[in-house]
Design an enzyme around this catalytic site. Structure first.
Site, PDB file in Angstrom:
ATOM      1  N   GLU A 297       0.854  -1.238  -0.002  1.00  0.00           N
ATOM      2  CA  GLU A 297       0.041   0.133  -0.130  1.00  0.00           C
ATOM      3  C   GLU A 297       0.868   1.134  -0.002  1.00  0.00           C
ATOM      4  O   GLU A 297       1.830   1.326   0.829  1.00  0.00           O
ATOM      5  CB  GLU A 297      -1.064  -0.169   1.314  1.00  0.00           C
ATOM      6  CG  GLU A 297      -1.945   1.100   1.247  1.00  0.00           C
ATOM      7  CD  GLU A 297      -2.638   1.092   2.869  1.00  0.00           C
ATOM      8  OE1 GLU A 297      -2.965   0.022   3.332  1.00  0.00           O
ATOM      9  OE2 GLU A 297      -2.739   2.155   3.120  1.00  0.00           O
TER      10      GLU A 297
ATOM     11  N   CYS B 134      -3.112   7.131   5.216  1.00  0.00           N
ATOM     12  CA  CYS B 134      -3.254   6.907   3.806  1.00  0.00           C
ATOM     13  C   CYS B 134      -4.640   7.302   3.328  1.00  0.00           C
ATOM     14  O   CYS B 134      -4.639   7.564   1.957  1.00  0.00           O
ATOM     15  CB  CYS B 134      -2.960   5.429   3.543  1.00  0.00           C
ATOM     16  SG  CYS B 134      -4.116   4.462   4.831  1.00  0.00           S
TER      17      CYS B 134
HETATM   18  P1  NAP Z   1       9.284   3.991   3.943  1.00  0.00           P
HETATM   19  O1  NAP Z   1      10.308   5.098   3.576  1.00  0.00           O
HETATM   20  O2  NAP Z   1       8.612   3.487   2.692  1.00  0.00           O
HETATM   21  O3  NAP Z   1       9.662   2.840   4.956  1.00  0.00           O
HETATM   22  C1  NAP Z   1       8.811   1.526   5.156  1.00  0.00           C
HETATM   23  C2  NAP Z   1       9.554   0.381   5.097  1.00  0.00           C
HETATM   24  O4  NAP Z   1      10.198  -0.014   4.043  1.00  0.00           O
HETATM   25  C3  NAP Z   1      10.748   0.448   6.413  1.00  0.00           C
HETATM   26  O5  NAP Z   1      11.177  -0.628   7.036  1.00  0.00           O
HETATM   27  C4  NAP Z   1      11.824   0.887   5.240  1.00  0.00           C
HETATM   28  O6  NAP Z   1      13.167   0.228   5.846  1.00  0.00           O
HETATM   29  C5  NAP Z   1      11.515   0.014   4.404  1.00  0.00           C
HETATM   30  N1  NAP Z   1      12.138   0.422   2.869  1.00  0.00           N
HETATM   31  C6  NAP Z   1      11.849   1.559   2.349  1.00  0.00           C
HETATM   32  N2  NAP Z   1      12.623   1.723   1.012  1.00  0.00           N
HETATM   33  C7  NAP Z   1      13.080   0.597   0.717  1.00  0.00           C
HETATM   34  C8  NAP Z   1      13.668  -0.163  -0.200  1.00  0.00           C
HETATM   35  N3  NAP Z   1      14.140   0.761  -1.372  1.00  0.00           N
HETATM   36  N4  NAP Z   1      14.428  -1.303  -0.044  1.00  0.00           N
HETATM   37  C9  NAP Z   1      14.031  -1.992   1.001  1.00  0.00           C
HETATM   38  N5  NAP Z   1      13.410  -1.575   2.010  1.00  0.00           N
HETATM   39  C10 NAP Z   1      12.768  -0.294   2.096  1.00  0.00           C
HETATM   40  O7  NAP Z   1       8.125   4.546   4.759  1.00  0.00           O
HETATM   41  P2  NAP Z   1       7.974   5.643   5.757  1.00  0.00           P
HETATM   42  O8  NAP Z   1       9.284   5.650   6.651  1.00  0.00           O
HETATM   43  O9  NAP Z   1       6.858   5.101   6.656  1.00  0.00           O
HETATM   44  O10 NAP Z   1       7.658   6.991   5.315  1.00  0.00           O
HETATM   45  C11 NAP Z   1       8.113   7.547   4.275  1.00  0.00           C
HETATM   46  C12 NAP Z   1       7.153   8.237   3.182  1.00  0.00           C
HETATM   47  O11 NAP Z   1       6.155   7.071   3.141  1.00  0.00           O
HETATM   48  C13 NAP Z   1       5.992   9.062   4.196  1.00  0.00           C
HETATM   49  O12 NAP Z   1       6.855  10.592   3.892  1.00  0.00           O
HETATM   50  C14 NAP Z   1       4.857   9.059   2.840  1.00  0.00           C
HETATM   51  O13 NAP Z   1       4.906   9.818   1.754  1.00  0.00           O
HETATM   52  C15 NAP Z   1       5.013   7.638   2.642  1.00  0.00           C
HETATM   53  N6  NAP Z   1       3.938   6.773   3.420  1.00  0.00           N
HETATM   54  C16 NAP Z   1       2.825   6.421   3.056  1.00  0.00           C
HETATM   55  C17 NAP Z   1       1.536   5.848   3.640  1.00  0.00           C
HETATM   56  C18 NAP Z   1       0.450   5.318   3.238  1.00  0.00           C
HETATM   57  O14 NAP Z   1      -0.235   4.908   3.548  1.00  0.00           O
HETATM   58  N7  NAP Z   1       0.176   5.924   1.746  1.00  0.00           N
HETATM   59  C19 NAP Z   1       2.114   5.320   5.014  1.00  0.00           C
HETATM   60  C20 NAP Z   1       3.207   5.626   5.623  1.00  0.00           C
HETATM   61  C21 NAP Z   1       4.244   6.408   4.710  1.00  0.00           C
HETATM   62  P3  NAP Z   1      14.583   1.153   5.653  1.00  0.00           P
HETATM   63  O15 NAP Z   1      14.182   2.743   6.118  1.00  0.00           O
HETATM   64  O16 NAP Z   1      15.487   0.458   6.541  1.00  0.00           O
HETATM   65  O17 NAP Z   1      14.766   1.336   4.298  1.00  0.00           O
END
Ligand code: NAP
Length: 494
Positions: free
Chosen positions: A231, A268
Site C-alpha cells: 500500500e 493513507c
Molecule cells: P518507507 O520509507 O517506505 O519505509 C517503510 C519500510 O520499508 C521501512 O522498513 C523501510 O526500511 C523499508 N524500505 C523503504 N524503502 C526501501 C527500499 N528501497 N528497499 C528496501 N526496504 C525499503 O516509509 P515511511 O518511513 O513510513 O515514510 C516515508 C514516506 O512514505 C512518507 O513521507 C509518506 O510519503 C509515505 N507513507 C505513505 C503511507 C500510506 O499509507 N500511503 C504510510 C506511511 C508512509 P529502511 O528505512 O531501513 O529502508
C-alpha cells in the site's frame, strides 16, 4: 535502547527456520489458528502502559490515539482468527463425480491453502495496526503462514514489545518458535535480502511509493516471482457536487478541516484533492475551510524523515504556477512539526501539471475549481489509482453526474457518499486497496478478513478418497463450514 541490525548473513538461516515452522503450522486445524490469535491479542493487551508510553516516545502519537489503535489491533487479531475458523475465506468448492456422463465427470474439490513464509514491513504511521502484529501479520497467521517482520526503523522498541507478545503466545500454544521471526534493519539491503530469499512466498508492505515499488520490482525479478501486497500512495479525491453544496457548504468545510488535519494528516486515506464546481457555494466552502485550517496548531510528525518530506513536498506543490495558498496554521511550525495548509487551483492548471497530482503526506489539501462536469471528468481521467474517492452529493446530484460516477469508479477501491475517507472500518465488506499506485494489487484488501486470501492460493483435489482429503473438503463436513457443493452454498454433508 539500541537495536542492532540483523546481519544480512543471518537472513538465509532464519528464512529456512521460518519455512520449517510453516510446514508444521499449516497442518494445525483452523481452531488452533483462532486460539493462537486470541492469545496474541491477550498478550498485547497485557503489555499495558509500557507499550503505550514506548510508542508515544517513538512516534509522537498521542496516548488516546495509541490506545484506540491497540484496541483496533486486538479486534483485528480476534476477528480475523474467528474468520479463519468460520472458513468462508477458504472458498471451498466441491463438484461431485458423475459417472453417467460421457466422458465421466471426475470428483473435484478446491480450497485455499497457505502460501508459505510471509515477510511483513511494519508501517511508520500505524505502529500497532499495520505493524508487527498488525493486519498483514494477522492475515498471514490466519491463512496458515509463518511470518518474518522487519520492524520499522522509526519504532523498533515498540515493535520489540509486540514481538515479545507474539513469542509468548507461540510458547503458550505449543507452536514452533520460528513461526514468527523479528528482524531489525536500517538499510535497504535487509529488505531486499528478505524479499529475494527463495523461501519467502509473499510480502506485505505499507509506506512510500519508492519503498513499495522497489520491493515489488525485486519480487518480480526473482527466478520465482512472488506477490507483493504494497500500500503506497493515495490522494483520495473528494467531489463536491452542486445540489449538496447549496445545502451545507459550511458544515462540509468543517467536516473536511477535521479530516485533513486528523493525526497531522498522516493517514493513507487523507483527502488530498477536493474538486468543486465554481460558484458561491464553493467560495463559502473555501472561506470556512481556510478559517478552520488556520486555527489548527502544528504538531510533531511521526519521524524527522516524514516531517522533512512533508515540508519539501508542500513547498514544491505551492511553488507550481497557478496553485495558490488559501490559508495555513497561523502558529509557525517547529522543525519536526507539520502545519496544516490548504491551497487552490483551477482544473486546467491541475490537468496540465502532474506535480499537483502527487501525494503530500501530511495535513495539506488542494481545492480544484472546475467549470462543469465535463472538466471534472477530464481531471479525474488524469488521476492515478486511489484507495478511496468521495462524493458529497444528493441523490439528484448522483442522477445529474453519471459520467463522473462512472469515471471515478474506475480508479478507486472504496467509493464513499457524504462522509470523509479517513476512518477505515474493520469489517468483512471493507475494501482497503485500489488500482496502482494506491496498491500493487487492486484485487485484494489489507483491511477486513478477506485480506487473509492474499496469503493463500487455490489447490484442487481430483478423485481423492474421502479419508485422505483435508477436513474442510470431507463429505461429512466435520468443520461445519459453508461450501459450494454442485453450485449450491451449503453446510450440509454430502
Ligand atoms: P518507507 O520509507 O517506505 O519505509 C517503510 C519500510 O520499508 C521501512 O522498513 C523501510 O526500511 C523499508 N524500505 C523503504 N524503502 C526501501 C527500499 N528501497 N528497499 C528496501 N526496504 C525499503 O516509509 P515511511 O518511513 O513510513 O515514510 C516515508 C514516506 O512514505 C512518507 O513521507 C509518506 O510519503 C509515505 N507513507 C505513505 C503511507 C500510506 O499509507 N500511503 C504510510 C506511511 C508512509 P529502511 O528505512 O531501513 O529502508
Amino acid at each position: 535502547m539500541n537495536f542492532k541490525d540483523t546481519p544480512i548473513a543471518e537472513i538465509d538461516a532464519l528464512m529456512e527456520r521460518s519455512w520449517k515452522a510453516f510446514l508444521v503450522y499449516r497442518e494445525r486445524p483452523l481452531s488452533d489458528r483462532a486460539a493462537f490469535m486470541r492469545i496474541i491479542a491477550e498478550e498485547m493487551d497485557a503489555s499495558g502502559d509500557e507499550l503505550i508510553t514506548t510508542a508515544m516516545a517513538e512516534t509522537n502519537l498521542p496516548e488516546a490515539r495509541l490506545k484506540n489503535e491497540r484496541n483496533r489491533t486486538i479486534f483485528q487479531l480476534k476477528s480475523y482468527g474467528e474468520a479463519a475458523e468460520r472458513g468462508d475465506w477458504l472458498e471451498a468448492r466441491i463438484d461431485t463425480a458423475d459417472n453417467n456422463r460421457n466422458p465421466p465427470k471426475p470428483d473435484i474439490r478446491k480450497m485455499l491453502v497457505p502460501l508459505g513464509p510471509v515477510v511483513v514491513f511494519g508501517a511508520s504511521n500505524f505502529p500497532f495496526a499495520y505493524s508487527t502484529a498488525g493486519g498483514d501479520t494477522a492475515c498471514a497467521f490466519a491463512a496458515g503462514c509463518s511470518v518474518v517482520v522487519k520492524a520499522h526503523p522509526a519504532h523498533p522498541a515498540t515493535s520489540a514489545i509486540v514481538a515479545t507478545a507474539i513469542q509468548k503466545a507461540i510458547s503458550r500454544c505449543g507452536l514452533p518458535e520460528d513461526l514468527f521471526i523479528h528482524v531489525f534493519g536500517t538499510s535497504t539491503e535487509t529488505g531486499k535480502t528478505l524479499v529475494t530469499h527463495k523461501r519467502t512466498k509473499a510480502v506485505g508492505f505499507t509506506g512510500s511509493y519508492t519503498g513499495g515499488k522497489a520491493l515489488f520490482d525485486w519480487a518480480n525479478q526473482r527466478k520465482e516471482p512472488i506477490p507483493v501486497f504494497a500500500e503506497m500512495s493515495s490522494v483520495n479525491p473528494v467531489f463536491l457536487l452542486p445540489d449538496q453544496m447549496e445545502k451545507e457548504p459550511e458544515k462540509t468545510a468543517e467536516m473536511y478541516a477535521g479530516s485533513i488535519t486528523l493525526g497531522v494528516g498522516q493517514f493513507c486515506t487523507n483527502p488530498g484533492l477536493i474538486f468543486g464546481i465554481k460558484g458561491d457555494a464553493l467560495e463559502k466552502f473555501k472561506t470556512v475551510l481556510g478559517e478552520k485550517i488556520a486555527g489548527v496548531a502544528p504538531a510533531k510528525m511521526l519521524h524527522p524523515g516524514i516531517a522533512k518530506a512533508y515540508h519539501e513536498k508542500k513547498s514544491k506543490a505551492l511553488s507550481q504556477q497557478g496553485n495558490t495558498l488559501i490559508k495555513e496554521s497561523t502558529v509557525k511550525a517547529g522543525e519536526l512539526e507539520g502545519e496544516a495548509a490548504v491551497a487552490t487551483t483551477t482544473a486546467s492548471v491541475f490537468i496540465n501539471n502532474t506535480v499537483l497530482h502527487e501525494e503530500v503526506f501530511g495535513p495539506y489539501s488542494m481545492i480544484i475549481e472546475c467549470a462543469d462536469e465535463k472538466e471534472m471528468v477530464e481531471a479525474v481521467s488524469k488521476l492515478e489509482g486511489q484507495l478511496t474517492a468521495t462524493l458529497m452529493a444528493t441523490e439528484k446530484d448522483m442522477l445529474d453526474y453519471p459520467d463522473l460516477i462512472s469515471e471515478v469508479s474506475n480508479i478507486c477501491g472504496r467509493f464513499i457518499v457524504n462522509g470523509v475517507p479517513t476512518g477505515v472500518e474493520v469489517c468483512l465488506a471493507m475494501q482497503h486497496g485500489g488500482p496502482f499506485p494506491a496498491t500493487t494489487d487492486s484485487r485484494f484488501t489489507s483491511v477486513g478478513a478477506d485480506g487473509i486470501k492474499r496469503f493463500a492460493r487455490p489447490l484442487a483435489y481430483q478423485n481423492w478418497p474421502d479419508s485422505q482429503l483435508p477436513d474442510e473438503l470431507k463429505n461429512a463436513n466435520p468443520l461445519q463450514i459453508y461450501r459450494t457443493v454442485n453450485n449450491e452454498p451449503t453446510k450440509n454433508s454430502i
